[in-house]
Design an enzyme around this catalytic site. Structure first.
Site, PDB file in Angstrom:
ATOM      1  N   CYS A 160       0.831  -1.206   0.000  1.00  0.00           N
ATOM      2  CA  CYS A 160       0.000   0.000   0.000  1.00  0.00           C
ATOM      3  C   CYS A 160       0.871   1.265   0.000  1.00  0.00           C
ATOM      4  O   CYS A 160       1.848   1.348   0.745  1.00  0.00           O
ATOM      5  CB  CYS A 160      -0.914  -0.014   1.221  1.00  0.00           C
ATOM      6  SG  CYS A 160      -2.023   1.399   1.264  1.00  0.00           S
ATOM      7  N   CYS A 191       0.343   4.927   6.959  1.00  0.00           N
ATOM      8  CA  CYS A 191      -0.284   4.700   8.267  1.00  0.00           C
ATOM      9  C   CYS A 191       0.726   3.992   9.190  1.00  0.00           C
ATOM     10  O   CYS A 191       1.157   2.862   8.890  1.00  0.00           O
ATOM     11  CB  CYS A 191      -1.548   3.856   8.109  1.00  0.00           C
ATOM     12  SG  CYS A 191      -2.628   4.469   6.791  1.00  0.00           S
ATOM     13  N   CYS A 218       0.443   0.278  10.281  1.00  0.00           N
ATOM     14  CA  CYS A 218       0.001  -0.757   9.338  1.00  0.00           C
ATOM     15  C   CYS A 218       1.111  -1.605   8.721  1.00  0.00           C
ATOM     16  O   CYS A 218       2.021  -1.088   8.067  1.00  0.00           O
ATOM     17  CB  CYS A 218      -0.822  -0.119   8.221  1.00  0.00           C
ATOM     18  SG  CYS A 218      -1.580  -1.390   7.177  1.00  0.00           S
ATOM     19  N   CYS A 272     -16.288  -9.397   5.605  1.00  0.00           N
ATOM     20  CA  CYS A 272     -15.679  -8.110   5.237  1.00  0.00           C
ATOM     21  C   CYS A 272     -14.397  -8.337   4.438  1.00  0.00           C
ATOM     22  O   CYS A 272     -13.484  -9.031   4.885  1.00  0.00           O
ATOM     23  CB  CYS A 272     -15.368  -7.330   6.513  1.00  0.00           C
ATOM     24  SG  CYS A 272     -14.587  -5.750   6.159  1.00  0.00           S
ATOM     25  N   CYS A 289     -19.466  -6.621   3.511  1.00  0.00           N
ATOM     26  CA  CYS A 289     -18.788  -5.373   3.859  1.00  0.00           C
ATOM     27  C   CYS A 289     -17.468  -5.309   3.101  1.00  0.00           C
ATOM     28  O   CYS A 289     -16.880  -6.351   2.794  1.00  0.00           O
ATOM     29  CB  CYS A 289     -18.532  -5.381   5.368  1.00  0.00           C
ATOM     30  SG  CYS A 289     -17.603  -3.958   5.959  1.00  0.00           S
ATOM     31  N   CYS A 332     -19.459   1.779   8.672  1.00  0.00           N
ATOM     32  CA  CYS A 332     -18.671   1.174   9.745  1.00  0.00           C
ATOM     33  C   CYS A 332     -17.436   2.048   9.920  1.00  0.00           C
ATOM     34  O   CYS A 332     -16.617   2.149   8.999  1.00  0.00           O
ATOM     35  CB  CYS A 332     -18.273  -0.254   9.348  1.00  0.00           C
ATOM     36  SG  CYS A 332     -17.121  -1.034  10.495  1.00  0.00           S
ATOM     37  N   ARG A 358     -17.818  -2.928  17.923  1.00  0.00           N
ATOM     38  CA  ARG A 358     -17.054  -4.130  17.596  1.00  0.00           C
ATOM     39  C   ARG A 358     -15.740  -4.183  18.364  1.00  0.00           C
ATOM     40  O   ARG A 358     -14.915  -3.265  18.245  1.00  0.00           O
ATOM     41  CB  ARG A 358     -16.750  -4.098  16.098  1.00  0.00           C
ATOM     42  CG  ARG A 358     -16.966  -5.404  15.388  1.00  0.00           C
ATOM     43  CD  ARG A 358     -16.770  -5.235  13.878  1.00  0.00           C
ATOM     44  NE  ARG A 358     -17.884  -4.545  13.233  1.00  0.00           N
ATOM     45  CZ  ARG A 358     -19.055  -5.098  12.960  1.00  0.00           C
ATOM     46  NH1 ARG A 358     -19.291  -6.353  13.239  1.00  0.00           N
ATOM     47  NH2 ARG A 358     -20.001  -4.393  12.368  1.00  0.00           N
TER      48      ARG A 358
HETATM   49  N1  SAM Z   1      -6.666   0.356   3.142  1.00  0.00           N
HETATM   50  C1  SAM Z   1      -7.942   0.533   3.653  1.00  0.00           C
HETATM   51  C2  SAM Z   1      -8.031   1.655   4.676  1.00  0.00           C
HETATM   52  O1  SAM Z   1      -7.013   2.028   5.242  1.00  0.00           O
HETATM   53  O2  SAM Z   1      -9.150   2.123   4.917  1.00  0.00           O
HETATM   54  C3  SAM Z   1      -8.550  -0.723   4.257  1.00  0.00           C
HETATM   55  C4  SAM Z   1      -7.727  -1.679   5.082  1.00  0.00           C
HETATM   56  S1  SAM Z   1      -7.039  -1.036   6.590  1.00  0.00           S
HETATM   57  C5  SAM Z   1      -5.925  -2.300   7.031  1.00  0.00           C
HETATM   58  C6  SAM Z   1      -8.389  -1.115   7.732  1.00  0.00           C
HETATM   59  C7  SAM Z   1      -8.155  -0.662   9.150  1.00  0.00           C
HETATM   60  O3  SAM Z   1      -7.414  -1.625   9.869  1.00  0.00           O
HETATM   61  C8  SAM Z   1      -7.375   0.616   9.398  1.00  0.00           C
HETATM   62  O4  SAM Z   1      -8.133   1.766   9.224  1.00  0.00           O
HETATM   63  C9  SAM Z   1      -6.973   0.461  10.855  1.00  0.00           C
HETATM   64  O5  SAM Z   1      -7.940   1.070  11.686  1.00  0.00           O
HETATM   65  C10 SAM Z   1      -6.954  -1.045  11.067  1.00  0.00           C
HETATM   66  N2  SAM Z   1      -5.581  -1.531  11.347  1.00  0.00           N
HETATM   67  C11 SAM Z   1      -4.573  -1.665  10.457  1.00  0.00           C
HETATM   68  N3  SAM Z   1      -3.449  -2.113  11.052  1.00  0.00           N
HETATM   69  C12 SAM Z   1      -3.749  -2.260  12.374  1.00  0.00           C
HETATM   70  C13 SAM Z   1      -2.995  -2.669  13.501  1.00  0.00           C
HETATM   71  N4  SAM Z   1      -1.722  -3.002  13.400  1.00  0.00           N
HETATM   72  N5  SAM Z   1      -3.622  -2.719  14.705  1.00  0.00           N
HETATM   73  C14 SAM Z   1      -4.928  -2.366  14.806  1.00  0.00           C
HETATM   74  N6  SAM Z   1      -5.687  -1.969  13.773  1.00  0.00           N
HETATM   75  C15 SAM Z   1      -5.111  -1.896  12.563  1.00  0.00           C
HETATM   76  C1  DTB Z   2     -11.252  -2.675  11.723  1.00  0.00           C
HETATM   77  O1  DTB Z   2     -11.549  -1.651  12.361  1.00  0.00           O
HETATM   78  N1  DTB Z   2     -10.407  -3.595  12.153  1.00  0.00           N
HETATM   79  C2  DTB Z   2     -10.228  -4.621  11.135  1.00  0.00           C
HETATM   80  C3  DTB Z   2     -11.252  -4.201  10.058  1.00  0.00           C
HETATM   81  N2  DTB Z   2     -11.745  -2.964  10.551  1.00  0.00           N
HETATM   82  C4  DTB Z   2     -10.863  -4.081   8.653  1.00  0.00           C
HETATM   83  C5  DTB Z   2      -8.825  -4.687  10.652  1.00  0.00           C
HETATM   84  C6  DTB Z   2      -7.827  -4.901  11.743  1.00  0.00           C
HETATM   85  C7  DTB Z   2      -6.529  -5.126  11.089  1.00  0.00           C
HETATM   86  C8  DTB Z   2      -5.443  -5.469  12.057  1.00  0.00           C
HETATM   87  C9  DTB Z   2      -4.140  -5.582  11.396  1.00  0.00           C
HETATM   88  C10 DTB Z   2      -4.025  -6.705  10.412  1.00  0.00           C
HETATM   89  O2  DTB Z   2      -4.486  -7.843  10.671  1.00  0.00           O
HETATM   90  O3  DTB Z   2      -3.419  -6.491   9.353  1.00  0.00           O
HETATM   91 FE1  SF4 Z   3      -2.829   1.203   3.377  1.00  0.00          FE
HETATM   92 FE2  SF4 Z   3      -2.697   0.027   5.751  1.00  0.00          FE
HETATM   93 FE3  SF4 Z   3      -3.147   2.639   5.612  1.00  0.00          FE
HETATM   94 FE4  SF4 Z   3      -5.080   0.905   4.784  1.00  0.00          FE
HETATM   95  S1  SF4 Z   3      -4.291   1.149   6.857  1.00  0.00           S
HETATM   96  S2  SF4 Z   3      -4.382   2.766   3.738  1.00  0.00           S
HETATM   97  S3  SF4 Z   3      -3.765  -0.743   3.954  1.00  0.00           S
HETATM   98  S4  SF4 Z   3      -1.270   1.577   4.942  1.00  0.00           S
END
Ligand code: SAM
Ligand code: DTB
Ligand code: SF4
Length: 330
Positions: free
Chosen positions: A55, A59, A62, A99, A131, A191, A263
Site C-alpha cells: 500500500c 499509516c 500498518c 468483510c 462489507c 462502519c 465491535r
Molecule cells: N486500506 C484501507 C483503509 O485504510 O481504509 C482498508 C484496510 S485497513 C488495514 C483497515 C483498518 O485496519 C485501518 O483503518 C486500521 O484502523 C486497522 N488496522 C490496520 N493495522 C492495524 C494494527 N496493526 N492494529 C490495529 N488496527 C489496525
Molecule cells: C477494523 O476496524 N479492524 C479490522 C477491520 N476494521 C478491517 C482490521 C484490523 C486489522 C489489524 C491488522 C491486520 O491484521 O493487518
Molecule cells: Fe494502506 Fe494500511 Fe493505511 Fe489501509 S491502513 S491505507 S492498507 S497503509
C-alpha cells in the site's frame, strides 16, 4: 432513565462519561446496551484480505504499507472463486458478516474494481451482510458497490483530528470524512471507528468519539481496535493498552452511540476470557472471528466457541433490525 440518540454531544459531556468511575461506567453502558440490543447476542464477522500489502499510504500502525519492512508479502487481488469459498466457510463457521479488505489508498475504476463488484454480488447472494474496506471512494464508486449488493463499508477515522498527522501524512482527516459521506449518501451502512494504543492522549480518544458521535448519522458499526504492534512499523514498540482503557472506550462509544454495533476488533489475541467479558459488559456486541484478521493473528474458531459457551453468548443473525427499531415499528 432512557437513553436517546443524539448527534450534539459536547467534548465535555463525552469526557465526563469517559472519566466516570469505571464500574459505574460499565453499569451505565450496560443499561444503555440492554435498552437497544439483546445483551446475550454478539455478531460474528469474518475478515478476508483480498489484496494484501504494497500500500502506498504511510499509516504508522500498518503492516501493509509498502514503505515499512514487515513480514507481509505483497499479493495480487485474490481470484473471485477463492474469495467466495472463504465466505462459504465463514458462513458455515457461524459468521453473518463477511468483510473484504484491500491494501489500497483508494479504489480505481479498473478491472480489479470490477472483480470486487463480482465478489460483492457473490457474497450478498449467500445471505451474508457483505462489507468492504478498500480505502477512499468517490460517490460513483459507492453507488456501484451499493448496486452490487454491498451492505456496509468500513473506513476508520482511526484517531482524533489533532493526532491524525502524527499517524498518517499521505491523506487528511477531511479525506476520510468525505469518503464516509459518499458511503452514507449511497445508502450503504457505515462502519467507522479507530485504534487505541497509537500514543494518543485521552483527549485524542475523546476527540475521536466526538467526531463519530457528531456525524449527521452515527455509524451503524463502530470498531474499537487495540493496536497490534507489528515489527517493522513505526509503532512496533508501543506499549500494550490496559484493558481498562479498552473498556472505557467501548463503554463511552456504547453510551453516546446507543444503536451502533460496537465491535471489539483487533487486539483480542492478547485478552483473556475475563477481559473480553468486561468488554461485552461495557457494551461490545460484535467480534471478528477466524485465526487471522487481515494479516495479524486472531483467536481461532474453537477458542471463540469456548468463549461463547463460557459467557452464554449466542451469535446474532444477519440483517437483524435493532431492538430499538422494532419498538418503533410496534
Ligand atoms: N486500506 C484501507 C483503509 O485504510 O481504509 C482498508 C484496510 S485497513 C488495514 C483497515 C483498518 O485496519 C485501518 O483503518 C486500521 O484502523 C486497522 N488496522 C490496520 N493495522 C492495524 C494494527 N496493526 N492494529 C490495529 N488496527 C489496525
Ligand atoms: C477494523 O476496524 N479492524 C479490522 C477491520 N476494521 C478491517 C482490521 C484490523 C486489522 C489489524 C491488522 C491486520 O491484521 O493487518
Ligand atoms: Fe494502506 Fe494500511 Fe493505511 Fe489501509 S491502513 S491505507 S492498507 S497503509
Amino acid at each position: 432513565m432512557n437513553a436517546e440518540v443524539r448527534n450534539d454531544w459536547t467534548r465535555q459531556e463525552i469526557s465526563a462519561i469517559y472519566h466516570m468511575p469505571v464500574l459505574e461506567l460499565i453499569h451505565r453502558a450496560g443499561q444503555v446496551h440492554r435498552q437497544f440490543h439483546d445483551s446475550q447476542e454478539v455478531q460474528v464477522c469474518t475478515l478476508l484480505s483480498i489484496k494484501t500489502g504494497g500500500c502506498p499510504e504511510d499509516c504508522a500502525y500498518c503492516p501493509q504499507a509498502a514503505r515499512y519492512h514487515t513480514d507481509v508479502e505483497v499479493e495480487k487481488l485474490l481470484p473471485t472463486q477463492q474469495v467466495l469459498q472463504a465466505a462459504v466457510a465463514a458462513k458455515e463457521a457461524g459468521s453473518t458478516r463477511f468483510c473484504m479488505g484491500a491494501a489500497w489508498r483508494e479504489v480505481r475504476d479498473n478491472r480489479d474494481f470490477d472483480k470486487v463488484l463480482e465478489m460483492v454480488k457473490g457474497v450478498c447472494d449467500l445471505g451474508m451482510e457483505v462489507c468492504c474496506t478498500l480505502g477512499m471512494l468517490t460517490s460513483e464508486q459507492a453507488e456501484k458497490l451499493k448496486e452490487a449488493g454491498l451492505y456496509a463499508y468500513n473506513h476508520n477515522i482511526d484517531t482524533s483530528e489533532d493526532h491524525y498527522s502524527e499517524i498518517i501524512t499521505t491523506r487528511t482527516y477531511g479525506d476520510r470524512l468525505d469518503t464516509l459521506e459518499n458511503v452514507r449518501d449511497a445508502k450503504i451502512s457505515v462502519c467507522s471507528g479507530g485504534i487505541i494504543g497509537l500514543g494518543e492522549s485521552e483527549q485524542d480518544r475523546i476527540g475521536m468519539l466526538h467526531t463519530l458521535s457528531n456525524l449527521p448519522e452515527h455509524p451503524e458499526s463502530v470498531p474499537v481496535n487495540a493496536l497490534v504492534p507489528v515489527p517493522g512499523t513505526p509503532l512496533e514498540d508501543q506499549e500494550k493498552v490496559s484493558i481498562w482503557e479498552m473498556v472505557r472506550m467501548i463503554a463511552t462509544a456504547r453510551i453516546i452511540m446507543p444503536k451502533a454495533m460496537v465491535r471489539l476488533s483487533a487486539g483480542r489475541v492478547r485478552m483473556n476470557t475475563e477481559e473480553q467479558a468486561l468488554c461485552f459488559l461495557a457494551g461490545a456486541n460484535s467480534i471478528f472471528a477466524g485465526d487471522k484478521l487481515l494479516t495479524t493473528p486472531n483467536p481461532d474458531v474453537a477458542t471463540d466457541q469456548e468463549l461463547f459457551q463460557r459467557l452464554d453468548l449466542k451469535p446474532r443473525p444477519a440483517y437483524k433490525i435493532p431492538n430499538s427499531e422494532i419498538q418503533e415499528l410496534k
